[in-house]
Design a protein around this motif. Structure first.
Motif, PDB file in Angstrom:
ATOM      1  N   LYS A 109       0.829  -1.206   0.000  1.00  0.00           N
ATOM      2  CA  LYS A 109       0.000   0.000   0.000  1.00  0.00           C
ATOM      3  C   LYS A 109       0.865   1.259   0.000  1.00  0.00           C
ATOM      4  CE  LYS A 109      -3.810  -2.246   2.436  1.00  0.00           C
ATOM      5  NZ  LYS A 109      -4.783  -2.150   3.546  1.00  0.00           N
ATOM      6  N   ARG A 110       0.279   2.360  -0.464  1.00  0.00           N
ATOM      7  CA  ARG A 110       0.991   3.630  -0.490  1.00  0.00           C
ATOM      8  C   ARG A 110       0.886   4.310   0.871  1.00  0.00           C
ATOM      9  NH1 ARG A 110       3.105   7.323  -4.059  1.00  0.00           N
ATOM     10  NH2 ARG A 110       2.845   9.518  -3.541  1.00  0.00           N
ATOM     11  N   PHE A 111       1.948   4.974   1.287  1.00  0.00           N
ATOM     12  CA  PHE A 111       1.900   5.749   2.520  1.00  0.00           C
ATOM     13  C   PHE A 111       0.788   6.794   2.425  1.00  0.00           C
ATOM     14  CE2 PHE A 111       6.504   4.654   3.180  1.00  0.00           C
ATOM     15  CZ  PHE A 111       6.361   4.098   4.443  1.00  0.00           C
ATOM     16  N   PRO A 112       0.053   7.007   3.498  1.00  0.00           N
ATOM     17  CA  PRO A 112      -0.946   8.087   3.494  1.00  0.00           C
ATOM     18  C   PRO A 112      -0.250   9.446   3.464  1.00  0.00           C
ATOM     19  CG  PRO A 112      -0.712   7.170   5.703  1.00  0.00           C
ATOM     20  CD  PRO A 112       0.113   6.294   4.794  1.00  0.00           C
ATOM     21  N   HIS A 155      11.434   4.596  -0.278  1.00  0.00           N
ATOM     22  CA  HIS A 155      10.219   3.941  -0.771  1.00  0.00           C
ATOM     23  C   HIS A 155       8.990   4.800  -0.528  1.00  0.00           C
ATOM     24  CE1 HIS A 155       8.863   2.219   3.307  1.00  0.00           C
ATOM     25  NE2 HIS A 155       9.986   2.858   3.547  1.00  0.00           N
ATOM     26  N   SER A 156       7.986   4.607  -1.387  1.00  0.00           N
ATOM     27  CA  SER A 156       6.694   5.291  -1.265  1.00  0.00           C
ATOM     28  C   SER A 156       5.584   4.342  -0.859  1.00  0.00           C
ATOM     29  CB  SER A 156       6.316   5.943  -2.607  1.00  0.00           C
ATOM     30  OG  SER A 156       7.279   6.898  -3.004  1.00  0.00           O
ATOM     31  N   TYR A 157       5.856   3.039  -0.928  1.00  0.00           N
ATOM     32  CA  TYR A 157       4.872   2.011  -0.617  1.00  0.00           C
ATOM     33  C   TYR A 157       5.414   1.110   0.493  1.00  0.00           C
ATOM     34  CZ  TYR A 157       2.448   3.470  -4.836  1.00  0.00           C
ATOM     35  OH  TYR A 157       1.779   4.219  -5.784  1.00  0.00           O
ATOM     36  N   TYR A 158       4.513   0.525   1.247  1.00  0.00           N
ATOM     37  CA  TYR A 158       4.905  -0.331   2.360  1.00  0.00           C
ATOM     38  C   TYR A 158       4.100  -1.629   2.317  1.00  0.00           C
ATOM     39  CZ  TYR A 158       0.530   1.035   4.617  1.00  0.00           C
ATOM     40  OH  TYR A 158      -0.801   1.229   4.894  1.00  0.00           O
ATOM     41  N   VAL A 159       4.578  -2.631   3.023  1.00  0.00           N
ATOM     42  CA  VAL A 159       3.953  -3.953   3.056  1.00  0.00           C
ATOM     43  C   VAL A 159       3.044  -4.080   4.269  1.00  0.00           C
ATOM     44  CG1 VAL A 159       4.502  -6.351   3.629  1.00  0.00           C
ATOM     45  CG2 VAL A 159       5.642  -5.241   1.716  1.00  0.00           C
TER      46      VAL A 159
END
Length: 211
Positions: A109-112, A155-159
């Motif tokens: 998902k993308r960081f808010p 990174h811009s997205y996380y697991v």
């Protein structure tokens, strides 16, 4: 006889720095997209820099998606680094939903942009601390070295894993808590770049390659 190490070369990864990290800890990796070399290796590293959908398309075009899954099922050590870690999950929402390798259950998902009234600067870049979860995996190869270390992130997205049992470490970006390392049996993933994180990061390569 020293173990054979393969870095999967699919045209989208931080291959040079990972190659140098392996050499620094005493291994000479093979950079390859050859199915037989990958499946025959003692340890495999899946690198990755860039966009999730592009990476998956590169893996598919080289016939490597099933190769990686087959290797993982052999219960030999496999490590994903940065985007390579994200590819291990079921899906990513980067540029619309995209299917991943599905080796570890969860999603990317993308960081808010805002979290608890704090604006998050995206991408998350720089040094940040990693913390093991309260009940670390018993007997894991990284149990004694992962907590309270500073690692380098880009990174811009996380697991987000489906099960906390697959979480090795968490990290806080401002007040936003995210998973920064994962494990499922012989499969490992690091959202940060150990190869760019000094001697402490290099020690993770040494531990992984000695499994």
């Amino acid at each position: 006889m020293k173990k054979s190490v393969v870095i999967i070369d699919y045209g989208l990864g931080n291959i040079y720095s990972i190659d140098q990290a392996c050499r620094h800890v005493g291994y000479t990796p093979i950079l390859t997209s050859d199915k037989d070399e990958i499946l025959g290796a003692d340890s495999v590293i899946l690198p990755g820099v860039g966009a999730f959908p592009v990476a998956m398309e590169r893996l598919k075009s080289k016939g490597l998606t099933e190769v990686v899954k087959t290797y993982a099922a052999q219960e030999k050590p496999l490590m994903g680094v940065c985007l390579g870690m994200q590819l291990l999950l079921n899906t990513s929402e980067e540029f619309g939903e995209c299917e991943g390798l599905g080796i570890i259950e969860g999603n990317v998902k993308r960081f808010p942009k805002v979290w608890k009234d704090n604006k998050l600067k995206i991408p998350h870049i720089g040094w940040n601390k990693i913390f093991t979860r309260q009940e670390p995996l018993a007997g894991g190869p990284f149990d004694d070295i992962l907590n309270d270390l500073f690692m380098y992130f880009v990174h811009s997205y996380y697991v987000e894993t489906d099960s906390e049992e697959n979480v090795l470490t968490y990290t806080y970006y401002e007040d936003f808590k995210f998973c920064s390392a994962i494990q499922k049996k012989n499969i490992f993933g690091f959202q940060f770049h150990p190869e760019k994180s000094g001697e402490q990061g290099l020690s993770l390569y040494e531990k992984f390659l000695s499994i």
